[in-house]
Design a protein around this motif. Sequence first.
Motif, PDB file in Angstrom:
ATOM      1  N   LEU A 215       0.925  -1.316  -0.026  1.00 41.72           N
ATOM      2  CA  LEU A 215       0.116  -0.045   0.026  1.00 41.72           C
ATOM      3  C   LEU A 215       1.194   1.347  -0.228  1.00 41.72           C
ATOM      4  CD1 LEU A 215      -2.866   1.067   0.630  1.00 41.72           C
ATOM      5  CD2 LEU A 215      -3.087   1.253   2.818  1.00 41.72           C
TER       6      LEU A 215
ATOM      7  N   ARG B  97      -0.113  12.017  -3.473  1.00 41.41           N
ATOM      8  CA  ARG B  97      -0.416  12.104  -2.128  1.00 41.41           C
ATOM      9  C   ARG B  97      -1.294  10.626  -1.771  1.00 41.41           C
ATOM     10  NH1 ARG B  97       2.186  11.239   0.958  1.00 41.41           N
ATOM     11  NH2 ARG B  97       1.845  12.027   2.272  1.00 41.41           N
TER      12      ARG B  97
ATOM     13  N   ALA C 127      -3.078   7.179  -1.211  1.00 38.80           N
ATOM     14  CA  ALA C 127      -2.432   5.712  -1.481  1.00 38.80           C
ATOM     15  C   ALA C 127      -3.260   4.803  -1.054  1.00 38.80           C
ATOM     16  CB  ALA C 127      -2.021   5.251   0.383  1.00 38.80           C
TER      17      ALA C 127
ATOM     18  N   ARG D 282     -10.076  10.361 -12.530  1.00 37.55           N
ATOM     19  CA  ARG D 282     -10.858   9.255 -11.549  1.00 37.55           C
ATOM     20  C   ARG D 282     -12.087  10.184 -11.532  1.00 37.55           C
ATOM     21  NH1 ARG D 282      -6.612   5.641  -8.865  1.00 37.55           N
ATOM     22  NH2 ARG D 282      -7.772   5.680  -7.123  1.00 37.55           N
TER      23      ARG D 282
ATOM     24  N   VAL E 251      -6.729   2.126   6.264  1.00 35.53           N
ATOM     25  CA  VAL E 251      -6.687   1.526   5.396  1.00 35.53           C
ATOM     26  C   VAL E 251      -5.749  -0.025   4.686  1.00 35.53           C
ATOM     27  CG1 VAL E 251      -4.478   2.944   4.687  1.00 35.53           C
ATOM     28  CG2 VAL E 251      -6.686   2.524   2.601  1.00 35.53           C
ATOM     29  N   ARG E 252      -4.546   0.185   5.933  1.00 38.40           N
ATOM     30  CA  ARG E 252      -3.406  -0.635   6.004  1.00 38.40           C
ATOM     31  C   ARG E 252      -4.231  -2.123   6.198  1.00 38.40           C
ATOM     32  NH1 ARG E 252       1.094   0.189   4.761  1.00 38.40           N
ATOM     33  NH2 ARG E 252       1.785   2.781   4.815  1.00 38.40           N
TER      34      ARG E 252
ATOM     35  N   PRO F 158      -7.617  -4.330   2.701  1.00 38.14           N
ATOM     36  CA  PRO F 158      -6.962  -5.322   2.698  1.00 38.14           C
ATOM     37  C   PRO F 158      -6.927  -7.205   2.374  1.00 38.14           C
ATOM     38  CG  PRO F 158      -4.805  -4.015   1.756  1.00 38.14           C
ATOM     39  CD  PRO F 158      -5.622  -3.346   3.692  1.00 38.14           C
TER      40      PRO F 158
ATOM     41  N   LYS G   6     -10.985  -5.679  -1.681  1.00 38.34           N
ATOM     42  CA  LYS G   6     -10.610  -5.688  -2.678  1.00 38.34           C
ATOM     43  C   LYS G   6      -9.756  -4.822  -3.459  1.00 38.34           C
ATOM     44  CE  LYS G   6     -12.343  -7.416  -6.868  1.00 38.34           C
ATOM     45  NZ  LYS G   6     -13.479  -7.518  -8.077  1.00 38.34           N
TER      46      LYS G   6
ATOM     47  N   VAL H 180      -8.517  -0.531  -1.690  1.00 39.50           N
ATOM     48  CA  VAL H 180      -8.943   0.118  -1.154  1.00 39.50           C
ATOM     49  C   VAL H 180      -7.949   2.404  -1.227  1.00 39.50           C
ATOM     50  CG1 VAL H 180      -8.420  -1.593   1.070  1.00 39.50           C
ATOM     51  CG2 VAL H 180      -6.260  -0.105   0.487  1.00 39.50           C
ATOM     52  N   LEU H 181      -7.946   2.688  -0.591  1.00 36.26           N
ATOM     53  CA  LEU H 181      -7.743   4.344  -1.077  1.00 36.26           C
ATOM     54  C   LEU H 181      -7.751   5.046   0.797  1.00 36.26           C
ATOM     55  CD1 LEU H 181      -8.181   5.789  -4.292  1.00 36.26           C
ATOM     56  CD2 LEU H 181      -8.127   7.139  -2.110  1.00 36.26           C
ATOM     57  N   TRP H 182      -6.428   6.107   0.602  1.00 35.99           N
ATOM     58  CA  TRP H 182      -6.414   6.830   1.397  1.00 35.99           C
ATOM     59  C   TRP H 182      -5.211   7.642   0.401  1.00 35.99           C
ATOM     60  CZ3 TRP H 182      -1.640   8.865   3.590  1.00 35.99           C
ATOM     61  CH2 TRP H 182      -1.374   9.506   4.841  1.00 35.99           C
ATOM     62  N   ILE H 183      -5.984   8.801   0.980  1.00 34.26           N
ATOM     63  CA  ILE H 183      -5.792  10.441   0.341  1.00 34.26           C
ATOM     64  C   ILE H 183      -5.078  11.781   1.676  1.00 34.26           C
ATOM     65  CG2 ILE H 183      -8.033  10.886  -0.237  1.00 34.26           C
ATOM     66  CD1 ILE H 183      -5.864  12.452  -2.572  1.00 34.26           C
ATOM     67  N   PRO H 184      -4.644  11.807   1.682  1.00 36.72           N
ATOM     68  CA  PRO H 184      -4.591  13.375   2.530  1.00 36.72           C
ATOM     69  C   PRO H 184      -4.998  14.399   2.323  1.00 36.72           C
ATOM     70  CG  PRO H 184      -2.188  12.622   2.373  1.00 36.72           C
ATOM     71  CD  PRO H 184      -2.774  11.855   1.669  1.00 36.72           C
TER      72      PRO H 184
ATOM     73  N   ILE I  99     -12.347   1.565  -7.474  1.00 33.73           N
ATOM     74  CA  ILE I  99     -12.675   2.568  -6.443  1.00 33.73           C
ATOM     75  C   ILE I  99     -11.945   3.879  -7.715  1.00 33.73           C
ATOM     76  CG2 ILE I  99     -11.890   4.665  -4.515  1.00 33.73           C
ATOM     77  CD1 ILE I  99     -11.089   2.057  -2.524  1.00 33.73           C
ATOM     78  N   TYR I 100     -12.822   4.857  -8.305  1.00 27.24           N
ATOM     79  CA  TYR I 100     -12.243   5.722  -9.270  1.00 27.24           C
ATOM     80  C   TYR I 100     -12.086   6.488  -8.506  1.00 27.24           C
ATOM     81  CZ  TYR I 100     -13.753   1.975 -12.592  1.00 27.24           C
ATOM     82  OH  TYR I 100     -13.290   0.904 -13.406  1.00 27.24           O
ATOM     83  N   SER I 101     -12.746   7.979  -8.117  1.00 27.42           N
ATOM     84  CA  SER I 101     -12.508   8.749  -7.158  1.00 27.42           C
ATOM     85  C   SER I 101     -11.555   8.894  -6.217  1.00 27.42           C
ATOM     86  CB  SER I 101     -13.867   9.712  -7.394  1.00 27.42           C
ATOM     87  OG  SER I 101     -13.909  11.006  -6.639  1.00 27.42           O
ATOM     88  N   PRO I 102     -10.391   9.405  -5.665  1.00 31.84           N
ATOM     89  CA  PRO I 102     -10.113   9.551  -4.656  1.00 31.84           C
ATOM     90  C   PRO I 102     -10.856  10.419  -3.493  1.00 31.84           C
ATOM     91  CG  PRO I 102      -8.934  10.548  -5.400  1.00 31.84           C
ATOM     92  CD  PRO I 102      -9.903   9.704  -6.572  1.00 31.84           C
ATOM     93  N   LEU I 103     -12.158  11.017  -3.583  1.00 31.56           N
ATOM     94  CA  LEU I 103     -12.578  12.403  -3.675  1.00 31.56           C
ATOM     95  C   LEU I 103     -13.888  11.912  -3.358  1.00 31.56           C
ATOM     96  CD1 LEU I 103      -9.915  14.854  -4.748  1.00 31.56           C
ATOM     97  CD2 LEU I 103      -9.763  14.171  -1.937  1.00 31.56           C
ATOM     98  N   VAL I 104     -14.341  12.493  -1.667  1.00 30.49           N
ATOM     99  CA  VAL I 104     -15.833  12.362  -1.901  1.00 30.49           C
ATOM    100  C   VAL I 104     -16.099  13.665  -0.920  1.00 30.49           C
ATOM    101  CG1 VAL I 104     -15.726   9.474  -1.471  1.00 30.49           C
ATOM    102  CG2 VAL I 104     -15.380  10.759   0.097  1.00 30.49           C
TER     103      VAL I 104
END
Lengths: 365, 185, 263
Positions: free
Chosen positions: A6, A176, A178, A263, B26-27, B30, B34, B36-40, B62-67
């Motif tokens: 990850l 950024r 992950a 995306r 997020v860690r 998995p 199937k 996972v995604l994390w964004i700061p 997962i397409y968009s990382p932003l919700v």
Amino acid sequence: MAERLLIDGNEAIARGAIYGDCKYFFGYPITPQNEIPEFMSRELPKIGGVYVQSESEAASVYMVYVGALAGARVMTSTSSPGFSLMQEGISYIAEAEVPAVIVNVMRMGPGIGTGGQHGQTDYRQVTKGGGHGAYHCIVLAPYSSQECFDYMQLAFHLADKYRVLVLVLTDFIIGRMAEVVELRKLGFEPLPEKDWALKGKAFKGGRRRCYVSAAFSYGGVPPRYYQHMAEVYQKIRDTEVRYETYRDEDAVLLLLAYGSSARMAKRAADMARAEGCRVGLFRPVTLWPFPEDALCQAARRVGKVLVVEDSPGELVEDVKFAVQGKVPVHLLGIWGRYTPQGDIMTGGSGIIYPEKILQEIRGLI
Amino acid sequence: MVRKRYDVIITGIGGMGVLLTGEMIVRSAPAQYKNVLWIPNYTTAQRGAPCDCIVILSDEEIYSPLVDQADAVVVMAASQLKAFEGRVKPGGFILLETYGLEDKWEREDVKVIPMSAIETAAKGGDRLGANMVALGMYVGISKAIAPEHIEKTIEEKFGRKRKVLHHNLELFREGLKMGTAEKVI
Amino acid sequence: MTEETVTREKLWGRPKLRVPIPFSFFCPGCHYGIIVRLICEVLEELGVEGRAIGLAGVGCSFGPFPVSIDIDFTSCPHGRAPAMATAIKRIYPENVVFTVQGDGDLGAIGLGCFMNALIRGEKLTTIFLNNACYGTTGGQMAPTTLMGMKTTTTPEGRDPRTTGFPLHAAELVATMRGVAYSARCTVHSPANFRRARKALKTAFHKQIDGIGYGFVEFLSACPINWRLSPPDCIKFISEKMIAEYPLGEFKNVDVIELPEEWR
């Protein structure tokens, strides 16, 4: 079975470079790509590689330039303001026809921008050549951590194959974010030895290489350089175009986006389909060579295009050019951003959310 | 109710372990999902500045990382309520830190669950552990991820510092108990 | 020696030039807040706020310093402040023009611009903020990083065999002929704060009196990137930083000597 980790886009870039047999990194910190030099400073010494933190981006690009002249697989990474500083060096790399990879983790511009938040405002600079001299670089635009990892390996291969600079373009969001990445080593066709490199006569059977300039190399006649490069660029255009299409076969509206906007656009396409709107996506992966022909065909089949980019309008220019006026092209640009919480301190200055793209789609169908 | 996708926004002030909390989720994921995604979300590295992160767990791509709006928002610093009240989907929940809470929430279509993570951690001797309590509460309420996966991740992260590890696990379990006791959805 | 009435206002009040802002830009324990206050007090004392123009480099000073000090101020591209200050001072010689720069802005990317301003002997003042790392970007190695000091790009500690030795800016500046004043100080104790104020006043006087370049280097705490508590940062300064970077004046002249034919 390849290892799965990850990691964010920045780390994926760094790991991909090492899998691409790159052991030399010359760079300077700048937000939002600091994870790349930090990773390299930790890992390269462990594999006998070299990490040098130069005093500025200007210095880094010249270190990359000479590393390329010396025949090594070298790279640097930076963000938009640093990329601007590198333009003269990039022009020299293009002139010398040496292979290198430069990563630009884009951020909002111009100038200092927002100090490191997302944006896609370097498209024109990166694809049309920000330095002097009418050269081209191959530009790859990954949109996931996996693509960052894979395309770095591809980048080093393409750079060596064609002896050009390859730019890998991401942004704050991709850098950024992950995701799980499969650490797989990609295979490529073997390439000839770099007998043109500066290594010392003794290492090349006594042959020496003297490089002064392109004009000098081409017998004092600069146009011969351009003639030669025209052939190289045409070969690249014929062979290396890459793009992705998503749900476009029966679409009535084609979304056009790259990188992080793609995306959001993909999600918007799914949301639209769930409402019964037949929307598809065309995603350029090589921004140069731009997939003009494939785009033109897809756009003409679908009949209407909506470009989504986090910019006042750069990609849209290439799209309009590609469709040659045969298809209406709309733009959802940077003004499509909003901050759900309405508070600039936390959200930066907003993002183009899938919800906004969907709203735009509804208005166009 | 097993859902195919969970997303959560975690917000607070830099230095509280906001990003760490998201990382822990997020860690661990998995093992169960199937994708996972994390964004700061932050720019300059600074204590005291607001920061948040988004975590998405899904069996589908997962397409968009932003919700725009997530299933849940964990507000670890009460000052962030106003900014993040609107970031929850109708029917979702807000885990709201009560320490220093001055604002009142206005929405009636989401469940607001008060959380005293800072106080709980302070009782254990160190306020910084509040993020572990919040993590436990979130897991207990949402059931998005099995607690044993989270505990494994905590062990991997803090394994070398036995005292810290033990302390963090305790706080996580306390939060988990509090969260499981809440009846949501 | 002049007498100063120490009033409650003066000791605890806000300096006149300090813009009231309801939050702090700086991390808890950072010394920038103290240094901003110091600059405000000195400019006010010298009576030059009306003709002062500040230029901030890229770093933690980039936005906060211009916003916090009530004088004309601009931020500059990374490392270019001395070049830009040169131009303004040449256009408006009556103004008091100064730069505020961090380790990278002055010592790395900006070293060329900075050295050339010194070579030209500009009548400028530079405030150099030394926290031995790149703070804003998350704590990477800087030219001023101490040997053995761990940063995010020197995870095993700075090794002089591969990354060289710490840059001593104040000493380097003192060797330049066009420089009238070069000093290094801190604000980690009241006594040091008073010495810093004297140094900063002197540096500005070299410009106001038309003598030459004035330079003051501040050793400044960075709790986040040093990974120390604010009190431990103060210890770090008084033990480790000062051992590498001695405090004091390295050059202080009232006249820049010129060869006979140029007098």
